[in-house]
Write a protein that holds these residues in place. Structure first.
Motif, PDB file in Angstrom:
ATOM      1  N   LEU A  33       0.828  -1.203   0.000  1.00  0.00           N
ATOM      2  CA  LEU A  33       0.000   0.000   0.000  1.00  0.00           C
ATOM      3  C   LEU A  33       0.865   1.258   0.000  1.00  0.00           C
ATOM      4  O   LEU A  33       0.570   2.242  -0.687  1.00  0.00           O
ATOM      5  N   THR A  36       2.240   1.644  -3.421  1.00  0.00           N
ATOM      6  CA  THR A  36       1.179   2.112  -4.318  1.00  0.00           C
ATOM      7  C   THR A  36       0.936   3.601  -4.134  1.00  0.00           C
ATOM      8  O   THR A  36       0.813   4.355  -5.107  1.00  0.00           O
ATOM      9  N   SER A  37       0.867   4.042  -2.875  1.00  0.00           N
ATOM     10  CA  SER A  37       0.665   5.464  -2.602  1.00  0.00           C
ATOM     11  C   SER A  37       1.831   6.286  -3.144  1.00  0.00           C
ATOM     12  O   SER A  37       1.624   7.375  -3.700  1.00  0.00           O
ATOM     13  N   LYS A  40       1.491   6.666  -6.862  1.00  0.00           N
ATOM     14  CA  LYS A  40       0.438   7.625  -7.183  1.00  0.00           C
ATOM     15  C   LYS A  40       0.943   9.049  -7.007  1.00  0.00           C
ATOM     16  O   LYS A  40       0.671   9.919  -7.836  1.00  0.00           O
ATOM     17  N   TYR A 196      -5.824   7.126 -12.525  1.00  0.00           N
ATOM     18  CA  TYR A 196      -6.063   6.800 -11.118  1.00  0.00           C
ATOM     19  C   TYR A 196      -7.202   5.791 -10.976  1.00  0.00           C
ATOM     20  O   TYR A 196      -7.097   4.830 -10.211  1.00  0.00           O
ATOM     21  N   LEU A 197      -8.299   5.985 -11.742  1.00  0.00           N
ATOM     22  CA  LEU A 197      -9.424   5.053 -11.676  1.00  0.00           C
ATOM     23  C   LEU A 197      -9.001   3.660 -12.140  1.00  0.00           C
ATOM     24  O   LEU A 197      -9.358   2.648 -11.514  1.00  0.00           O
ATOM     25  N   SER A 200      -6.668   2.152  -9.478  1.00  0.00           N
ATOM     26  CA  SER A 200      -7.417   1.751  -8.284  1.00  0.00           C
ATOM     27  C   SER A 200      -8.267   0.515  -8.556  1.00  0.00           C
ATOM     28  O   SER A 200      -8.368  -0.377  -7.720  1.00  0.00           O
ATOM     29  N   SER A 201      -8.876   0.474  -9.741  1.00  0.00           N
ATOM     30  CA  SER A 201      -9.709  -0.674 -10.091  1.00  0.00           C
ATOM     31  C   SER A 201      -8.880  -1.956 -10.163  1.00  0.00           C
ATOM     32  O   SER A 201      -9.283  -3.004  -9.651  1.00  0.00           O
ATOM     33  N   ARG A 203      -6.018  -2.492  -8.644  1.00  0.00           N
ATOM     34  CA  ARG A 203      -5.550  -2.821  -7.299  1.00  0.00           C
ATOM     35  C   ARG A 203      -6.652  -3.482  -6.479  1.00  0.00           C
ATOM     36  O   ARG A 203      -6.422  -4.483  -5.789  1.00  0.00           O
ATOM     37  N   LYS A 204      -7.879  -2.935  -6.571  1.00  0.00           N
ATOM     38  CA  LYS A 204      -9.000  -3.525  -5.830  1.00  0.00           C
ATOM     39  C   LYS A 204      -9.303  -4.935  -6.319  1.00  0.00           C
ATOM     40  O   LYS A 204      -9.606  -5.822  -5.520  1.00  0.00           O
ATOM     41  N   GLN A 207      -6.709  -7.188  -4.844  1.00  0.00           N
ATOM     42  CA  GLN A 207      -6.972  -7.400  -3.421  1.00  0.00           C
ATOM     43  C   GLN A 207      -8.143  -8.356  -3.218  1.00  0.00           C
ATOM     44  O   GLN A 207      -8.104  -9.234  -2.353  1.00  0.00           O
TER      45      GLN A 207
END
Length: 425
Positions: A33, A36-37, A40, A196-197, A200-201, A203-204, A207
């Motif tokens: 995480l 990842t941050s 970004k 970013y979308l 994030s998609s 990564r989610k 997970q």
């Protein structure tokens, strides 16, 4: 005795390995995480620097072009002055034509007005086809008003008569260049938002795959010891020398474990939702839970809901949420304290609020903002997934909200669950 000692050592070794693996997973997830941050932030910084660089460079070009247009109009004014003030017989028409061509080339709107304020020369202003003289006059006056606001007038001195003025506006090219950096900035921000979308998609999704696989594997591993425990329950019941109440309590825990196993095995599937009484579900589960935590933890339930108030929920998953929050509260209080649960439905709303407050150590605002992040935990043990899953259960399956309402170090924490009430009630 030797065998018993060996079993204890084996158990302690297994527990140590489990804790070590849990820490590794938690630190691994937290590290991912953080990476990842960091990525970004790096991408956002690059886009910001590109946008700022484009903005400054374009403004530099705009300023240079504006200076050039001003010089062209000034030269045009000088040429006009020479032509008007020239002696009879002198011919400046060639020079004037060159200056006019320069103004026309850059498409600079310009109007020359004489000493009385009447327009005499009009350059690069379009009129509608078959426009009447009155309409043309209105258009010219509109342009003059705009030109007076944009640039100072350039005087044209006429010998023995007075002073005329040339007013002008920015060319269409210059106007476009002024807008370009803002359009470029918007496009870059939009591209950054889409990136970013997508990031994030992805990564989610990754997970989710990890959680689903972990949950199903856990359910599979629990199956064998559960079968063995059920056999032991039957054995205890058949032995008259053993108090039957012991077997009953063990059976309750086994049933509870079976339910937890079912939860894990169903993760990744769409849960079955039913209308349930919120107060009944919360009260019954708290009565079950308080016998299985420290006796020094006191539970208090305040039910302000209407009798039989129901919401659409999956009972097993919802109890899991309550369990996660309460067990975190017990850990925060080190097994000594009070947990207050308030159920209410504010008037003029379609919501049911469940506040769970402990008297534990509380947490800082920084910790509260990360408490639902996968892998984040304030405890030495654990994987930091409990509250993450709880939040997903409430928001994704029950279409509600779960958040930290308030927390103060040394005083305690309040979690709030927001559910939507059934519309027909």
């Amino acid at each position: 005795m030797i065998i018993e000692s060996g079993e204890k050592n084996n158990k302690s070794g297994t527990a140590a390995n489990s804790n070590a693996s849990g820490k590794k997973l938690r630190f691994s997830m937290a590290g991912n995480l953080e990476k990842t941050s960091l990525y970004k932030y790096i991408i956002a910084l690059i886009l910001l620097l590109l946008s700022i660089g484009s903005l400054f460079y374009t403004n530099y070009l705009v300023d240079k072009l504006e200076e050039r247009e001003q010089r062209e109009v000034t030269l045009y004014a000088e040429g006009l002055r020479y032509v008007i003030n020239s002696q009879p017989g002198e011919n400046f028409n060639v020079v004037m034509q060159v200056l006019q061509d320069a103004v026309n080339f850059y498409q600079i709107p310009a109007i020359y007005v004489d000493q009385n304020g009447f327009p005499q020369e009009i350059k690069n202003i379009d009129f509608p086809e078959n426009a009447s003289p009155q309409l043309k006059e209105e258009i010219i006056n509109q342009h003059l008003t705009k030109m007076k606001e944009e640039h100072p007038a350039i005087p044209v001195e006429i010998t023995g008569i007075g002073v005329g003025y040339i007013y002008y506006s920015n060319s269409f090219l210059l106007t476009q260049l002024r807008l370009y950096p803002f359009i470029s900035l918007f496009v870059m921000l939009f591209i950054g938002y889409l990136a970013y979308l997508a990031f994030s998609s992805a990564r989610k999704a990754e997970q989710n795959r990890v959680w689903v696989g972990l949950a199903k594997e856990t359910a599979h591993q629990l199956g064998t010891p559960l079968s063995s425990l059920m056999a032991w329950v039957e054995y205890f019941r058949s032995d008259p020398a053993i108090d039957s109440s012991i077997a009953e309590e063990i059976e309750k825990d086994v049933i509870r474990l079976e339910m937890i196993t079912t939860r894990f095995s169903n993760i990744g599937s769409i849960p079955t939702m039913k209308d349930e009484s919120v107060a009944a579900v919360v009260t019954n589960f708290i009565h079950y839970l308080e016998r299985r935590v420290s006796s020094k933890v006191k539970f208090h339930i305040s039910n302000e809901l209407a009798i039989g108030q129901k919401v659409s929920m999956n009972k097993n998953l919802f109890e899991w949420v309550i369990e996660n929050i309460c067990k975190n509260a017990v850990d925060a209080m080190a097994g000594i304290g009070e947990i207050h649960i308030i159920l209410q439905s504010p008037p003029q709303t379609n919501q049911i609020l469940i506040d769970i407050t402990d008297t534990g150590k509380g947490m800082s605002k920084a910790a509260a903002s990360k408490i639902f992040a996968p892998g984040f935990s304030t405890k030495k043990r654990g994987w930091g997934l409990g509250l993450t899953l709880a939040k997903r259960i409430i928001e994704n399956y029950h279409h509600g909200k779960l958040f930290v309402k308030s927390s103060e170090p040394g005083k305690g924490t309040t979690f709030r669950i927001v559910l939507n009430r059934n519309k027909n009630e």
